[in-house]
Design an enzyme around this catalytic site. Sequence first.
Site, PDB file in Angstrom:
ATOM      1  N   ASP A   1       4.065  -0.796   2.383  1.00 61.27           N
ATOM      2  CA  ASP A   1       3.404  -1.500   1.280  1.00 61.27           C
ATOM      3  C   ASP A   1       1.915  -1.170   1.292  1.00 61.27           C
ATOM      4  O   ASP A   1       1.059  -2.028   1.068  1.00 61.27           O
ATOM      5  CB  ASP A   1       3.629  -3.014   1.347  1.00 61.27           C
ATOM      6  CG  ASP A   1       3.206  -3.725   0.058  1.00 61.27           C
ATOM      7  OD1 ASP A   1       2.922  -3.033  -0.941  1.00 61.27           O
ATOM      8  OD2 ASP A   1       3.143  -4.974   0.052  1.00 61.27           O
TER       9      ASP A   1
ATOM     10  N   HIS B   1       7.751   2.467   0.193  1.00 65.60           N
ATOM     11  CA  HIS B   1       6.932   1.489  -0.527  1.00 65.60           C
ATOM     12  C   HIS B   1       5.441   1.809  -0.350  1.00 65.60           C
ATOM     13  O   HIS B   1       4.770   1.286   0.537  1.00 65.60           O
ATOM     14  CB  HIS B   1       7.243   0.088   0.010  1.00 65.60           C
ATOM     15  CG  HIS B   1       6.701  -1.024  -0.820  1.00 65.60           C
ATOM     16  ND1 HIS B   1       7.340  -2.239  -0.926  1.00 65.60           N
ATOM     17  CD2 HIS B   1       5.586  -1.141  -1.588  1.00 65.60           C
ATOM     18  CE1 HIS B   1       6.634  -3.044  -1.712  1.00 65.60           C
ATOM     19  NE2 HIS B   1       5.556  -2.387  -2.119  1.00 65.60           N
TER      20      HIS B   1
END
EC number: 3.5.2.3
Length: 428
Positions: A303, A56
Amino acid sequence: MSKILIRGAKVLGGEAQDVLIDGETIAEVGTGLSAEGAQVIEAEGQILLPGLVDLHTHLREPGREDSETVLTGTRAAASGGYTAVFAMANTHPVADTAGVVEQVYRLGREHGYCDVQPIGAVTVGLEGKKLAELGAMHDSAAGVTVFSDDGKCVDDAVIMRRALEYVKAFGGVVAQHAQEPRLTEGAQMNEGVVSAELGLGGWPAVAEESIIARDVLLAEHVGSRVHICHLSTAGSVEIVRWAKSRGIDVTAEVTPHHLLLTDELVRSYNPVYKVNPPLRTERDVMALREALADGTIDIVATDHAPHPHEDKDCEWAAAAMGMVGLETALSVVQQTMVETGLLDWAGVADRMSVKPAAIGRATEHGRPVSAGEPANLTLVDPAYRGVVDPADFASRSRNTPYEGRELPGRVTHTFLRGRATLVDGKLA
């Protein structure tokens, strides 16, 4: 390509061994190894791991090169010990066609700091209305297997079901950003005591949990794979645990910042702590750590969300959501999971290399540190302690929540198919 002999490293935190790299592969693992003409790296006290894999990452290119590019993002990845990253689709234009994903894939190959596997959008333009060209992206040179509208939730149950049915045909997976949009309109931070005291719009845990509950049931109905992005609440943990107990094919990730930081930090009104999903409570943090330790949460994913200075250095309400994370992830995991006794280094390798590679079908990565395997490796000094200085980052952006914080561990070397991309903590 010359031979490299890594001498005395603790492989997966176990016994000290020597590892000989010859070309793109590991030639030998043992003790007392020697190789004429080999470059020798003295690694006593260091930990040797399979190269880290991030499922991610936001690389921003094409379209937001002021935040990050494939080059700067992969340099940041190599600095953090990563040999492969999965690039999210919320670029400009959106990665919803074979042409765009192939562009990102080829840029990664050209720059060579780590492998870049594009993630394709689930819906056209991330608008949630019409399925994107899932099959064409899978059949492209990029070979996309992971699809996500991350940044936006696929909130239409019919669209989500169709996506799950489509990717099942080629063993793909839909990675869901679990956020019920109507429950989070105007939300600025976690809904709770702190949001009430600060007068900021609350982001309720149920907005995440309700989507996860729906999607695991859809995955069970279809017989397909679903992956939950950046899971952040104790309730979400319980839903995933229940789904796995039923044999539903669900995996989940947690970010380093959700393992360490809480919504109490928002009291500073510093936009560096503004992130999606929001920082939660101490109870949630503890539940996430336990779930990562017991395998309910499968992996750590960064992320990594870079933003230019002007998008974060402003009032809280106007600030963009997101934090950079590639260069600090392993240190945060060492502090929250290893130094607390929740995971050993073999467990770290499992959560940060082996399983993310398996979920994303990155077959060259997450491999054992043994003879004949690709030499994708990360060497880390766990005894190091240092204060985070964003000025030292390879990323183009500096929006880290750890500035001025002391963190343990330092990646000293990263090897991609036998070639050093990081040497003594400096990019090659």
